[in-house]
Design a protein around this motif. Structure first.
Motif, short mmCIF file in Angstrom:
data_model
loop_
_atom_site.label_atom_id
_atom_site.label_comp_id
_atom_site.label_asym_id
_atom_site.label_seq_id
_atom_site.Cartn_x
_atom_site.Cartn_y
_atom_site.Cartn_z
N ARG A 131 47.03 43.46 65.91
CA ARG A 131 47.83 44.35 66.74
C ARG A 131 47.84 43.77 68.14
NH1 ARG A 131 45.46 50.30 65.25
NH2 ARG A 131 47.59 50.95 65.67
N HIS A 133 48.03 45.50 71.41
CA HIS A 133 47.37 46.12 72.57
C HIS A 133 46.41 47.26 72.21
CE1 HIS A 133 50.05 43.78 75.05
NE2 HIS A 133 51.10 44.30 74.44
N GLU A 134 46.12 47.46 70.94
CA GLU A 134 45.19 48.52 70.59
C GLU A 134 44.42 48.15 69.33
OE1 GLU A 134 47.08 52.16 69.43
OE2 GLU A 134 48.87 51.15 68.69
N ARG A 137 39.07 44.62 69.72
CA ARG A 137 39.34 43.32 70.34
C ARG A 137 38.91 42.18 69.41
NH1 ARG A 137 40.20 42.56 75.63
NH2 ARG A 137 39.32 44.61 76.08
#
Length: 282
Positions: A131, A133-134, A137
């Motif tokens: 993904r 941005h969400e 990490r």
């Protein structure tokens, strides 16, 4: 609005865009330069601290000039030696593998001084797992830099992927090493949020035995670099694996000896490095 790109050159030339006054432009440039100078200054301060940490590491763990502890000084009946450099003050040495090392120190493999050495998810991660941005990490070899871990262009993975790949999960203080190249910029993961990693070797320190910063400094040392190069020499792919990292050898004090080097200063230095880096970035 054309799918085939029917935006003509004439339309492009006729586009209007807001342009601030020259005074406002100069003000923006001036503010930018102030921020840019601040970033450069903080990077310089962080680098000076890093250089200091490397110098102390060499002095203590290579030249054996670590400060004599109060406990050891008293145990040998010479309390006046507390804080004095070990080798220069006539500290006792023993022979090990044709090297003279401090009394109470031994030769270890890195895996004996850390919690474990493992490898993150290996291979190419399918885009369906990622993904923008969400999520959790995802850190890759491209996120390991000379200035530390980069968090600007990270990918993210779904929580299910993170939970499934437990060996790739990161914790604060883990030391990451690129699998390709030599010993690829050992970098400390310095965040407390969940993260996963791709194509890196992970060294998970045991803080009560060997602090993360000391692990990183050892892996940057000439001794470790030469050992890695020797292991990779002649290898077709030059891929760093857990076995090579786990078997890196070093001289270190034993758990039972009173003749120890108090390494807490390295944690303080690392905390200050992180502070300067974050000030520079934000």
């Amino acid at each position: 609005n054309s799918v085939r790109g029917g935006f003509s050159w004439a339309d492009f030339c006729n586009m209007e865009l807001p342009v601030p006054s020259i005074e406002k432009q100069r003000e923006i440039v001036s503010e930018y330069n102030v921020v840019n100078d601040r970033i450069a200054l903080n990077e310089q301060l962080a680098q000076k601290l890093e250089d200091t940490a490397q110098a102390i590491y060499k002095q203590w763990f290579v030249d054996f000039e670590f400060p004599i502890s109060k406990e050891y000084a008293e145990s040998i009946g010479k309390p006046e030696l507390e804080g004095k450099p070990y080798k220069s003050s006539g500290g006792e040495f023993v022979s090990s593998d044709n090297f003279e090392i401090p009394e109470g120190w031994e030769k270890y493999r890195l895996e004996q001084l850390v919690d474990r050495v493992c490898v993150g998810f290996v291979g190419t991660l399918h885009s369906s797992y990622c993904r923008e941005h969400e999520g959790v990490r995802l850190l890759r070899t491209t996120d390991l830099t000379d200035q530390g871990m980069s968090y600007f262009d990270n990918k993210f993975v779904f929580p299910d992927f993170h939970k499934k790949n437990k060996k790739s999960q990161l914790q604060y203080g883990d030391v990451l090493v690129a699998r390709h190249g030599s010993n690829g910029m050992p970098v400390i993961y310095d965040r407390y949020d969940e993260a996963n990693c791709l194509n890196v070797v992970i060294v998970k320190p045991e803080a009560s035995r060997m602090l993360p910063k000391v692990v990183q400094l050892f892996m940057k040392s000439d001794s470790a670099v030469e050992q890695v190069r020797g292991s990779l020499r002649g290898s077709v792919q030059s891929v760093l694996n857990t076995k090579i990292v786990a078997e890196l050898s070093l001289f270190y004090f034993s758990e039972t000896t009173k003749n120890k080097a108090d390494a807490s200063i390295f944690s303080t230095i690392q905390e200050n490095i992180q502070t300067f880096i974050r000030r520079g970035l934000f």
